[in-house]
Design an enzyme around this catalytic site. Structure first.
Site, PDB file in Angstrom:
ATOM      1  N   SER A 121      -8.452   6.153  -9.440  1.00 55.51           N
ATOM      2  CA  SER A 121      -8.654   4.716  -8.704  1.00 55.51           C
ATOM      3  C   SER A 121      -8.326   3.609  -9.672  1.00 55.51           C
ATOM      4  O   SER A 121      -7.779   2.665  -9.174  1.00 55.51           O
ATOM      5  CB  SER A 121     -10.265   4.437  -8.635  1.00 55.51           C
ATOM      6  OG  SER A 121     -10.826   5.309  -8.137  1.00 55.51           O
ATOM      7  N   ASN A 168      -8.415  -1.863  -4.350  1.00 64.70           N
ATOM      8  CA  ASN A 168      -9.201  -2.147  -5.397  1.00 64.70           C
ATOM      9  C   ASN A 168      -8.696  -3.368  -6.105  1.00 64.70           C
ATOM     10  O   ASN A 168      -9.492  -3.967  -6.772  1.00 64.70           O
ATOM     11  CB  ASN A 168      -9.399  -1.072  -6.254  1.00 64.70           C
ATOM     12  CG  ASN A 168     -10.328   0.111  -5.716  1.00 64.70           C
ATOM     13  OD1 ASN A 168     -11.334  -0.326  -5.133  1.00 64.70           O
ATOM     14  ND2 ASN A 168     -10.131   1.109  -6.140  1.00 64.70           N
ATOM     15  N   GLU A 204      -3.921   5.941  -0.197  1.00 67.01           N
ATOM     16  CA  GLU A 204      -2.783   5.080  -0.975  1.00 67.01           C
ATOM     17  C   GLU A 204      -2.014   6.330  -1.874  1.00 67.01           C
ATOM     18  O   GLU A 204      -2.589   7.172  -2.308  1.00 67.01           O
ATOM     19  CB  GLU A 204      -3.412   4.240  -1.992  1.00 67.01           C
ATOM     20  CG  GLU A 204      -4.283   3.017  -1.292  1.00 67.01           C
ATOM     21  CD  GLU A 204      -4.753   2.136  -2.289  1.00 67.01           C
ATOM     22  OE1 GLU A 204      -5.020   1.012  -2.043  1.00 67.01           O
ATOM     23  OE2 GLU A 204      -5.186   2.383  -3.425  1.00 67.01           O
ATOM     24  N   HIS A 243      -4.425   8.703  -3.497  1.00 67.93           N
ATOM     25  CA  HIS A 243      -5.703   7.938  -3.738  1.00 67.93           C
ATOM     26  C   HIS A 243      -6.582   8.075  -2.337  1.00 67.93           C
ATOM     27  O   HIS A 243      -6.278   7.140  -1.593  1.00 67.93           O
ATOM     28  CB  HIS A 243      -5.624   6.495  -4.122  1.00 67.93           C
ATOM     29  CG  HIS A 243      -6.712   5.978  -4.423  1.00 67.93           C
ATOM     30  ND1 HIS A 243      -7.069   4.514  -4.248  1.00 67.93           N
ATOM     31  CD2 HIS A 243      -7.956   6.247  -5.109  1.00 67.93           C
ATOM     32  CE1 HIS A 243      -8.276   4.411  -4.616  1.00 67.93           C
ATOM     33  NE2 HIS A 243      -9.016   5.235  -5.001  1.00 67.93           N
TER      34      HIS A 243
END
Ligand code: NAI
Length: 388
Positions: free
Chosen positions: A120, A191, A153, A141
């Site tokens: 992450s 994120n 992702e 991801h």
């Protein structure tokens, strides 16, 4: 790669076991490996429980569930993954441990096996630097829970072969996931852009403008978000959420937009992680009464537009710095964190100049860099343009 490609998953925790189920459901033979043999064995029960639920709901037949489980085998050493065409690593989030694992994986696989990380927050380029063939290393991801969240992702590192990027993306698309391509930059898309949802909401609370319940109400009521920022942080866990913010902030060389808050740090220190610990921004203990919001419309709208303007600024900056395409930035926030609309599309709806003016006002009021409007937003506002 095709359905015949054997998929290796390293790490059978929350993410690894979810990804294994997704790959097996898509028809692949899957080999799951973990250093902790007890956890590895437990994952079999997890598959059974998950798939039984789907059978009970009528989503799959009992026969299909049996076939999916039959396609997953548990590996007892790296040698067991030697025939894999794609390996996805989902072990502990520590760079040195991941680098050692990647170096070991390289030795036990053929040269054309693609090796991916589900990290992450670590850089794909730094993980790949421990490998002899960094061109076959890539980020894939998934979001938690991997079986339910549609977004993935795909992150090429500095040396990833463009052919490997295309091959990987098309395979994950074939699993029924929605893929977006992101630059190897801290937090990738979701994120990074989502940081303002939490950070600006905490800042509004810290300034005494409103309490948690009122801010949560404002974001749900005026923005259509499924969960308010404080409910969501308590749900994700203040340990996880705080550490992601802290990592993104450090990796962006202390960029003020990502600065963590002392409010959340204190909760983290006190182990007030949220739902899982029984206490976070809210009290979840038995008999506790959740606070009521102050349903003041003027205040609620003001809170919502301030947080939204910060989110749009981050999305615009991500586009400006070519982190991803405008479509991928919008898709990522809708499919990765359930935002009701893509942020750039939302900016067009409100008016780019309205968002720009809101940020200019905040910047003027506070004089802090975190409120500085992105140069692309400014240019577009002055030229009367929209994102789409
Ligand atoms: P977890 O703690 O649930 O599972 C990690 C597993 O890796 C454990 O079973 C552990 O025994 C195993 N492991 C540790 N070192 C190992 C090694 N050297 N070789 C083989 N297995 C090893 O962690 P989780 O939450 O599944 O996260 C895994 C990765 O996925 C991390 O990189 C994390 O950043 C990433 N991620 C996590 C998300 C989440 O919400 N939990 C979301 C998206 C990505």
């Amino acid at each position: 790669m095709n359905k015949e490609t054997i998929i290796g998953i390293i790490g059978s925790g929350a993410m690894g076991s979810g990804i294994a189920q997704v790959a097996a459901t898509a028809g692949h033979q899957v080999i799951l490996f973990d250093v902790d043999l007890n956890l590895l064995a437990e994952s079999e029960n997890k598959f059974k429980t998950n798939l039984e639920k789907l059978v009970d709901k009528g989503k799959i037949t009992f026969e299909t569930a049996r076939e999916i489980i039959g396609r997953i085998s548990l590996g007892d050493s790296f040698a067991s993954i030697s025939k894999c065409g794609l390996i996805i690593e989902a072990i502990v989030e520590k760079l040195d441990v991941k680098q050692a694992v990647f170096a070991g994986l390289e030795k036990n696989t053929s040269a054309d096996c693609i090796i991916a990380s589900n990290t992450s927050s670590l850089s794909i380029t730094s993980i790949a630097s421990s490998c002899k063939i960094p061109s076959r290393i890539i980020g894939i991801h998934f979001f938690n829970p991997a079986t339910l969240m549609p977004l993935v992702e795909i992150i090429p590192g500095l040396e990833t072969d463009p052919k490997i990027l295309l091959e990987t993306k098309s395979l994950i698309d074939s699993w029924g996931k929605t893929t977006v391509v992101a630059k190897d930059s801290p937090g990738f898309i979701v994120n990074r852009v989502a940081r303002s949802f939490y950070g600006e909401s905490i800042r509004i609370y810290e300034e005494g403008i409103a309490d948690f319940a009122t801010i949560d109400w404002a974001m749900k009521n005026f923005g259509g978000f499924k969960m308010g920022p404080f409910e969501l942080m308590d749900f994700i866990g203040n340990d996880v959420n705080y550490l992601v913010t802290d990592t993104v902030w450090h990796q962006f060389f202390y960029e003020p937009r990502f600065k963590p808050s002392l409010t959340q740090k204190r909760l983290y220190e006190a182990k007030h992680f949220g739902r899982k610990s029984g206490k976070g921004f809210y009290d979840y203990s038995e008999g506790a009464i959740l606070p009521e919001p102050t349903k003041d419309e003027t205040l609620g709208i003001k809170i919502f537009y301030r947080v939204l303007a910060m989110l749009i600024n981050e999305a615009a900056d991500s586009l400006y710095l070519k982190l991803a395409t405008r479509e991928d930035i919008d898709t990522a926030m809708m499919k990765g964190v359930n935002y009701p609309k893509g942020l750039l599309k939302w900016a067009d709806e409100i008016g780019v100049s309205v968002v720009y003016e809101k940020l200019e006002k905040l910047f003027d009021k506070y004089g802090e860099d975190r409120y500085r409007p992105c140069v692309l937003l400014k240019k577009m506002a002055l030229e009367g343009k929209s994102f789409y």
